[in-house]
Scaffold this motif. Structure first.
Motif, PDB file in Angstrom:
ATOM      1  N   GLY A  37      44.062  43.109  20.623  1.00  0.00           N
ATOM      2  CA  GLY A  37      43.625  43.140  19.223  1.00  0.00           C
ATOM      3  C   GLY A  37      44.302  42.070  18.386  1.00  0.00           C
ATOM      4  O   GLY A  37      43.659  41.393  17.580  1.00  0.00           O
ATOM      5  N   LEU A  38      45.601  41.880  18.574  1.00  0.00           N
ATOM      6  CA  LEU A  38      46.319  40.838  17.841  1.00  0.00           C
ATOM      7  C   LEU A  38      45.825  39.453  18.220  1.00  0.00           C
ATOM      8  O   LEU A  38      45.681  38.569  17.371  1.00  0.00           O
ATOM      9  N   LYS A  39      45.550  39.275  19.497  1.00  0.00           N
ATOM     10  CA  LYS A  39      45.040  37.982  19.974  1.00  0.00           C
ATOM     11  C   LYS A  39      43.677  37.690  19.351  1.00  0.00           C
ATOM     12  O   LYS A  39      43.403  36.564  18.927  1.00  0.00           O
ATOM     13  N   MET A  40      42.822  38.708  19.273  1.00  0.00           N
ATOM     14  CA  MET A  40      41.483  38.518  18.718  1.00  0.00           C
ATOM     15  C   MET A  40      41.553  38.213  17.223  1.00  0.00           C
ATOM     16  O   MET A  40      40.791  37.387  16.725  1.00  0.00           O
ATOM     17  N   ARG A  41      42.451  38.872  16.504  1.00  0.00           N
ATOM     18  CA  ARG A  41      42.574  38.635  15.062  1.00  0.00           C
ATOM     19  C   ARG A  41      43.096  37.245  14.751  1.00  0.00           C
ATOM     20  O   ARG A  41      42.879  36.729  13.664  1.00  0.00           O
ATOM     21  N   GLY A  42      43.769  36.631  15.711  1.00  0.00           N
ATOM     22  CA  GLY A  42      44.394  35.333  15.475  1.00  0.00           C
ATOM     23  C   GLY A  42      43.525  34.130  15.772  1.00  0.00           C
ATOM     24  O   GLY A  42      43.967  32.996  15.594  1.00  0.00           O
ATOM     25  N   SER A  43      42.278  34.341  16.207  1.00  0.00           N
ATOM     26  CA  SER A  43      41.428  33.193  16.530  1.00  0.00           C
ATOM     27  C   SER A  43      40.039  33.390  15.915  1.00  0.00           C
ATOM     28  O   SER A  43      39.569  34.526  15.792  1.00  0.00           O
ATOM     29  N   PRO A  44      39.372  32.304  15.555  1.00  0.00           N
ATOM     30  CA  PRO A  44      38.012  32.438  15.007  1.00  0.00           C
ATOM     31  C   PRO A  44      37.051  33.105  15.983  1.00  0.00           C
ATOM     32  O   PRO A  44      36.236  33.933  15.591  1.00  0.00           O
ATOM     33  N   LYS A  45      37.156  32.774  17.275  1.00  0.00           N
ATOM     34  CA  LYS A  45      36.282  33.396  18.281  1.00  0.00           C
ATOM     35  C   LYS A  45      36.544  34.900  18.354  1.00  0.00           C
ATOM     36  O   LYS A  45      35.624  35.704  18.419  1.00  0.00           O
ATOM     37  N   GLY A  46      37.810  35.290  18.328  1.00  0.00           N
ATOM     38  CA  GLY A  46      38.161  36.703  18.375  1.00  0.00           C
ATOM     39  C   GLY A  46      37.679  37.452  17.153  1.00  0.00           C
ATOM     40  O   GLY A  46      37.190  38.577  17.247  1.00  0.00           O
ATOM     41  N   LYS A  47      37.793  36.837  15.980  1.00  0.00           N
ATOM     42  CA  LYS A  47      37.300  37.473  14.749  1.00  0.00           C
ATOM     43  C   LYS A  47      35.793  37.677  14.826  1.00  0.00           C
ATOM     44  O   LYS A  47      35.273  38.706  14.391  1.00  0.00           O
ATOM     45  N   ARG A  48      35.094  36.695  15.393  1.00  0.00           N
ATOM     46  CA  ARG A  48      33.645  36.807  15.559  1.00  0.00           C
ATOM     47  C   ARG A  48      33.316  37.955  16.522  1.00  0.00           C
ATOM     48  O   ARG A  48      32.392  38.733  16.291  1.00  0.00           O
ATOM     49  N   GLN A  49      34.088  38.098  17.593  1.00  0.00           N
ATOM     50  CA  GLN A  49      33.859  39.184  18.544  1.00  0.00           C
ATOM     51  C   GLN A  49      34.126  40.544  17.896  1.00  0.00           C
ATOM     52  O   GLN A  49      33.391  41.502  18.137  1.00  0.00           O
ATOM     53  N   LEU A  50      35.166  40.636  17.061  1.00  0.00           N
ATOM     54  CA  LEU A  50      35.438  41.884  16.349  1.00  0.00           C
ATOM     55  C   LEU A  50      34.267  42.244  15.434  1.00  0.00           C
ATOM     56  O   LEU A  50      33.850  43.401  15.367  1.00  0.00           O
ATOM     57  N   LEU A  51      33.739  41.251  14.743  1.00  0.00           N
ATOM     58  CA  LEU A  51      32.601  41.487  13.856  1.00  0.00           C
ATOM     59  C   LEU A  51      31.385  41.949  14.655  1.00  0.00           C
ATOM     60  O   LEU A  51      30.686  42.885  14.246  1.00  0.00           O
ATOM     61  N   ILE A  52      31.139  41.335  15.794  1.00  0.00           N
ATOM     62  CA  ILE A  52      30.006  41.734  16.638  1.00  0.00           C
ATOM     63  C   ILE A  52      30.167  43.187  17.085  1.00  0.00           C
ATOM     64  O   ILE A  52      29.221  43.975  17.020  1.00  0.00           O
ATOM     65  N   MET A  53      31.380  43.556  17.540  1.00  0.00           N
ATOM     66  CA  MET A  53      31.608  44.953  17.963  1.00  0.00           C
ATOM     67  C   MET A  53      31.388  45.901  16.800  1.00  0.00           C
ATOM     68  O   MET A  53      30.762  46.953  16.957  1.00  0.00           O
ATOM     69  N   TRP A  54      31.913  45.541  15.620  1.00  0.00           N
ATOM     70  CA  TRP A  54      31.790  46.403  14.440  1.00  0.00           C
ATOM     71  C   TRP A  54      30.321  46.580  14.064  1.00  0.00           C
ATOM     72  O   TRP A  54      29.884  47.694  13.770  1.00  0.00           O
ATOM     73  N   LEU A  55      29.536  45.508  14.104  1.00  0.00           N
ATOM     74  CA  LEU A  55      28.119  45.599  13.767  1.00  0.00           C
ATOM     75  C   LEU A  55      27.344  46.400  14.808  1.00  0.00           C
ATOM     76  O   LEU A  55      26.463  47.190  14.461  1.00  0.00           O
ATOM     77  N   GLU A  56      27.651  46.219  16.095  1.00  0.00           N
ATOM     78  CA  GLU A  56      26.960  46.965  17.151  1.00  0.00           C
ATOM     79  C   GLU A  56      27.231  48.464  17.038  1.00  0.00           C
ATOM     80  O   GLU A  56      26.390  49.275  17.416  1.00  0.00           O
ATOM     81  N   GLN A  57      28.415  48.825  16.535  1.00  0.00           N
ATOM     82  CA  GLN A  57      28.762  50.237  16.368  1.00  0.00           C
ATOM     83  C   GLN A  57      28.375  50.752  14.982  1.00  0.00           C
ATOM     84  O   GLN A  57      28.732  51.874  14.628  1.00  0.00           O
ATOM     85  N   ALA A  58      27.657  49.949  14.222  1.00  0.00           N
ATOM     86  CA  ALA A  58      27.246  50.299  12.852  1.00  0.00           C
ATOM     87  C   ALA A  58      28.460  50.614  11.984  1.00  0.00           C
ATOM     88  O   ALA A  58      28.385  51.442  11.078  1.00  0.00           O
ATOM     89  N   GLY A  59      29.584  49.983  12.270  1.00  0.00           N
ATOM     90  CA  GLY A  59      30.791  50.167  11.464  1.00  0.00           C
ATOM     91  C   GLY A  59      31.461  51.518  11.646  1.00  0.00           C
ATOM     92  O   GLY A  59      32.242  51.941  10.794  1.00  0.00           O
ATOM     93  N   LYS A  60      31.170  52.200  12.748  1.00  0.00           N
ATOM     94  CA  LYS A  60      31.705  53.554  12.956  1.00  0.00           C
ATOM     95  C   LYS A  60      32.572  53.626  14.206  1.00  0.00           C
ATOM     96  O   LYS A  60      32.349  52.927  15.179  1.00  0.00           O
TER      97      LYS A  60
END
Length: 110
Positions: A37-60
């Motif tokens: 999680g820390l690694k993902m938050r520290g890179s633009p690609k990781g932030k994009r992946q977090l956003l994709i996961m959040w959107l796929e889960q409808a933010g839940k």
């Protein structure tokens, strides 16, 4: 035009892995998920992946189905744990609340 100086670059230190940590031992799974999680938050690609996961889960949260926000926080969790052969790809990751980590886990035995 401005000249970019070396002092304009922020220094980012990496965290050393604990010497006893084993990514294939189930008791160390929360530790390595936190590092991921820390690694993902520290890179633009990781932030994009977090956003994709959040959107796929409808933010839940995948455990309690409540909204995941900046205030509630989140953790990355493996659907199929790495000790059972799971990977760090998006299809095997889900977002959950930090306090949901020790509640009933999502279906991990696919």
């Amino acid at each position: 035009m401005t000249l970019v100086k070396a002092t304009d670059t922020a220094i980012r230190r990496h965290d050393k892995i604990k010497k006893d940590a084993n990514p294939y031992d189930p008791k160390w799974e929360p530790y390595f998920e936190g590092r991921l999680g820390l690694k993902m938050r520290g890179s633009p690609k990781g932030k994009r992946q977090l956003l994709i996961m959040w959107l796929e889960q409808a933010g839940k949260c995948s455990i309690c189905s409540q909204r995941i926000t900046k205030e509630t926080g989140w953790r990355i969790h493996h659907i199929l744990s790495k000790s059972k052969g799971g990977k760090d790809n998006l299809s095997n990751l889900t977002l959950i609340h930090p306090n949901c980590l020790y509640k009933t886990k999502p279906n991990t035995d696919k």
